[in-house]
Design an enzyme around this catalytic site. Structure first.
Site, PDB file in Angstrom:
ATOM      1  N   GLY A  51       0.772  -1.323   0.045  1.00 20.78           N
ATOM      2  CA  GLY A  51      -0.104   0.214   0.630  1.00 20.78           C
ATOM      3  C   GLY A  51       0.936   1.507   0.126  1.00 20.78           C
ATOM      4  O   GLY A  51       2.231   1.527   0.202  1.00 20.78           O
ATOM      5  N   CYS A  78       5.005  -5.938   1.551  1.00 20.50           N
ATOM      6  CA  CYS A  78       5.328  -5.081   1.863  1.00 20.50           C
ATOM      7  C   CYS A  78       3.927  -4.688   3.258  1.00 20.50           C
ATOM      8  O   CYS A  78       4.653  -4.831   3.997  1.00 20.50           O
ATOM      9  CB  CYS A  78       5.047  -4.188   0.025  1.00 20.50           C
ATOM     10  SG  CYS A  78       5.988  -2.708   0.603  1.00 20.50           S
ATOM     11  N   TYR A  79       3.180  -3.117   2.944  1.00 22.96           N
ATOM     12  CA  TYR A  79       2.938  -2.931   3.827  1.00 22.96           C
ATOM     13  C   TYR A  79       2.064  -4.170   4.524  1.00 22.96           C
ATOM     14  O   TYR A  79       2.137  -4.070   5.663  1.00 22.96           O
ATOM     15  CB  TYR A  79       1.369  -2.081   3.214  1.00 22.96           C
ATOM     16  CG  TYR A  79       0.594  -0.853   4.398  1.00 22.96           C
ATOM     17  CD1 TYR A  79       1.032  -0.305   4.368  1.00 22.96           C
ATOM     18  CD2 TYR A  79      -0.503  -1.724   4.622  1.00 22.96           C
ATOM     19  CE1 TYR A  79       0.503   0.975   5.575  1.00 22.96           C
ATOM     20  CE2 TYR A  79      -1.181  -0.990   5.093  1.00 22.96           C
ATOM     21  CZ  TYR A  79      -0.996   0.702   6.145  1.00 22.96           C
ATOM     22  OH  TYR A  79      -1.552   0.721   6.805  1.00 22.96           O
ATOM     23  N   HIS A 165       7.733  -7.602  -4.276  1.00 22.68           N
ATOM     24  CA  HIS A 165       6.457  -7.875  -4.666  1.00 22.68           C
ATOM     25  C   HIS A 165       6.359  -8.745  -5.143  1.00 22.68           C
ATOM     26  O   HIS A 165       7.522  -9.540  -6.881  1.00 22.68           O
ATOM     27  CB  HIS A 165       6.635  -6.647  -5.101  1.00 22.68           C
ATOM     28  CG  HIS A 165       6.176  -5.460  -4.468  1.00 22.68           C
ATOM     29  ND1 HIS A 165       4.578  -5.377  -4.393  1.00 22.68           N
ATOM     30  CD2 HIS A 165       7.098  -4.353  -3.324  1.00 22.68           C
ATOM     31  CE1 HIS A 165       4.479  -4.296  -3.529  1.00 22.68           C
ATOM     32  NE2 HIS A 165       6.313  -3.444  -3.137  1.00 22.68           N
ATOM     33  N   GLU A 167       4.754 -10.052  -6.781  1.00 21.86           N
ATOM     34  CA  GLU A 167       3.607 -10.621  -7.820  1.00 21.86           C
ATOM     35  C   GLU A 167       4.206  -9.657  -9.372  1.00 21.86           C
ATOM     36  O   GLU A 167       3.717  -9.386 -10.541  1.00 21.86           O
ATOM     37  CB  GLU A 167       2.072  -9.587  -7.855  1.00 21.86           C
ATOM     38  CG  GLU A 167       1.847  -8.413  -7.360  1.00 21.86           C
ATOM     39  CD  GLU A 167       2.746  -7.704  -5.851  1.00 21.86           C
ATOM     40  OE1 GLU A 167       2.999  -8.482  -5.219  1.00 21.86           O
ATOM     41  OE2 GLU A 167       2.045  -7.206  -5.642  1.00 21.86           O
ATOM     42  N   ASP A 221      -6.084  -2.236 -27.142  1.00 20.60           N
ATOM     43  CA  ASP A 221      -7.629  -1.843 -26.095  1.00 20.60           C
ATOM     44  C   ASP A 221      -8.695  -2.269 -26.969  1.00 20.60           C
ATOM     45  O   ASP A 221      -9.791  -2.794 -26.441  1.00 20.60           O
ATOM     46  CB  ASP A 221      -7.019  -0.706 -24.852  1.00 20.60           C
ATOM     47  CG  ASP A 221      -6.196  -1.104 -24.455  1.00 20.60           C
ATOM     48  OD1 ASP A 221      -4.977  -2.606 -24.395  1.00 20.60           O
ATOM     49  OD2 ASP A 221      -5.284  -1.052 -23.798  1.00 20.60           O
ATOM     50  N   LYS A 364      -2.854  -5.426 -19.800  1.00 20.15           N
ATOM     51  CA  LYS A 364      -2.365  -5.956 -21.295  1.00 20.15           C
ATOM     52  C   LYS A 364      -1.935  -7.024 -22.179  1.00 20.15           C
ATOM     53  O   LYS A 364      -2.544  -7.046 -23.137  1.00 20.15           O
ATOM     54  CB  LYS A 364      -1.535  -4.788 -21.777  1.00 20.15           C
ATOM     55  CG  LYS A 364      -0.315  -4.518 -22.551  1.00 20.15           C
ATOM     56  CD  LYS A 364      -2.305  -3.459 -23.718  1.00 20.15           C
ATOM     57  CE  LYS A 364      -1.681  -2.149 -24.566  1.00 20.15           C
ATOM     58  NZ  LYS A 364      -2.680  -1.729 -24.410  1.00 20.15           N
TER      59      LYS A 364
END
Ligand code: XMP
Length: 508
Positions: A51, A78-79, A165, A167, A221, A364
């Site tokens: 966050g 993290c947070y 992270h 992810e 997109d 994407k």
């Protein structure tokens, strides 16, 4: 299912996407709803996201500490890790900033969370605070040069914590850690993918007999979104291309060709001159975005009024919004606003159009995969993304006709040279920036004071993180020489070697 508690991190939703990629169902909840959701849905694992705030800030998101003693495996990121430490009387320090790639050493491989992990890896950090002590049951199994508590475990309670992270695409060991966590949770994995037939059917059901007006830009997109809608409802759909002069020149051709296949004639509105008039004297980047966005909406309203006059029951506006647009425009409760994307929630209420955003939850690379599935050609699917406000956000300061021409000219050179050298397909996005900085050059024996162009060439898959492309020196030289020689009033070219995070891809 694994539940991800969203503390507002830019990549909180990306965690759910990674879990789904690995075959685990996942849901995102706000910290306020976490306990109630967990009691009701009984997930097999809990992930606490990163966050933007410090645990010491007023209004920093928090959770009921009871969450930390639930008998369910958990992974704090993290947070999330800092919050656990803070609420359970550990120590968190501010000012230990790290953004981007760092070197992690894993010192102990006994835990199931470390299965198949190497001893060393590059991981991505993005934090201002870090943990200085954890509750006793946790032990450190990995550290970076500046953060001792980078990877911690409590195997007895199946609780794990990461300062980095997993992810993020560029964290080399990220997917393996998440895979290990899914195994620890005992989840039976199954393949997830976006099914175009289901999406088309869903659009049909949503729209019924109404009419859809759609913003198309010639980009991936909006084209994928428009193709789904065209397949679903044919000429109940009117695509509109606003040619405001800020797009790459090939965009309008793409739009015309695409809709020919479906027997649909797009409405093309030429407003280049008026666009420049409205941008005259404007230098602030957010103001530019707003002016472009508002003008866009205005043109749309006019086109809609024309359709209504012809008796069309226009009820929906199609937009090719994808998840990274949503999150950067503060699309979740605790997220920071990075910039206003004019295609996110920018409609005036009186238009009374419902938004149709079939790609809102996709990234994407998922949009590209979907594009392939619905038969769009490869060179189109791999086309570079282009920002909604177009070249305006690549021109620092005022967008004048002359600087817009220079930007377009330099852009064409960059694309041409990357293509010639076989690099165009390897990079995610490439562009020159008119920096509004000026420097001296000597052209033809005379002193010349001209604008500096910054070249930005980036590698990324999902937009949430990126690195700069390691282009060969010769290619950089060719691009630089051509821009300085061929584009009037440019004095030099510099190469931007910043990663995201912290630097965003665009300069504005
Ligand atoms: P950043 O600069 O945010 O860029 O790292 C991520 C991706 O988003 C595009 N971008 C925009 N697209 N409206 C858009 O529709 C915007 O205001 C905007 N700003 C950035 C950028 O080109 C990149 O692909």
């Amino acid at each position: 299912m694994i539940v991800v508690v969203d503390f507002g991190g830019q990549t909180a939703h990306l965690i759910t996407r990674r879990l789904k990629e690995l075959g685990s169902p996942a849901a995102l909840v706000t910290p306020e709803n976490a306990i109630a959701f967990i009691q009701k849905e009984k997930p097999q694992g809990i992930i606490l996201s990163g966050g933007p705030m410090s645990v010491y800030e007023n209004g920093a998101p928090t959770v009921d500490p009871a969450l930390f003693s639930l008998p369910v495996p958990s992974l704090d990121i993290c947070y999330g890790l800092q919050l656990r430490s803070y609420l359970l009387k550990g120590k968190v320090v501010s000012g230990t900033k790290e953004y981007g790639p760092v070197h992690l050493t894993i010192t102990n491989h006994d835990s199931p969370i470390t299965k198949d992990l190497p001893k060393e890896a590059t991981v991505w950090m993005s934090h201002g605070d870090s943990v200085l002590s954890m509750p006793k049951n946790f032990k450190i199994i990995g550290s970076s040069d500046t953060v001792p508590y980078a990877f911690v475990v409590d195997d007895i309670h199946k609780q794990y914590g990461l300062q980095f992270h997993p992810e993020i695409e560029h964290t080399e060991i990220g997917m393996q850690i998440l895979k290990n966590f899914i195994e620890i949770c005992g989840i039976k994995t199954k393949e997830f993918s976006h099914n175009p037939e289901e999406m088309i059917e869903h659009i049909k059901q949503t729209v019924g007999k109404k009419h859809v007006i759609g913003a198309v830009s010639g980009g991936v997109d909006s084209t994928v979104a428009a193709t789904l809608v065209a397949k679903a409802i044919g000429n109940q759909f009117t695509p509109v291309f606003v040619d405001n002069g800020l797009m790459r020149p090939d965009a309008v051709v793409s739009v015309k060709n695409l809709f020919k296949r479906f027997g649909i004639t797009p409405v093309i509105v030429e407003v280049q001159k008026e666009m420049l008039k409205r941008l005259k004297g404007v230098t602030d980047s957010e103001e530019k975005r707003k002016i472009i966005g508002n003008f866009y909406v205005e043109v749309f309203e006019q086109e809609m009024a024309k359709l209504v006059k012809k008796d069309a029951d226009v009820a929906f506006l199609l937009q090719g919004t994808i998840y990274s647009d949503v999150i950067e425009s503060q699309g979740t409760k605790h997220a920071s606003k990075i910039k206003s994307h004019h295609n996110v929630g920018g409609l005036p209420e009186h238009m009374k159009l419902a938004l149709l955003e079939p790609l809102r939850e996709l990234y994407k690379d998922e949009v590209r995969a979907l594009g392939r599935k619905i038969g769009l050609p490869e060179e189109f699917v791999m086309k570079q993304p282009f920002p909604g406000p177009g070249f305006a956000v690549r021109i620092r300061g005022e967008v004048t006709e002359e600087r817009l021409e220079q930007e377009k000219h330099a852009d064409a050179i960059v694309l041409e040279e990357l293509k010639k050298a076989g690099w165009l397909d390897k990079v995610f996005i490439s562009f020159p920036v008119m920096t509004d900085a000026y420097s001296t050059a000597v052209k033809g024996d005379g002193r010349f004071f001209g604008e500096v162009v910054a070249l930005r060439v980036i590698e990324s898959k999902d937009i949430m993180s990126s690195t700069w492309a390691k282009l060969p020196y010769e290619l950089l030289q060719t691009i630089s020489s051509r821009i300085v020689n061929e584009v009037p009033k440019i004095s030099r070219v510099v190469y931007d070697i910043s990663t995201k995070p912290p630097a965003t891809m665009e300069w504005e």
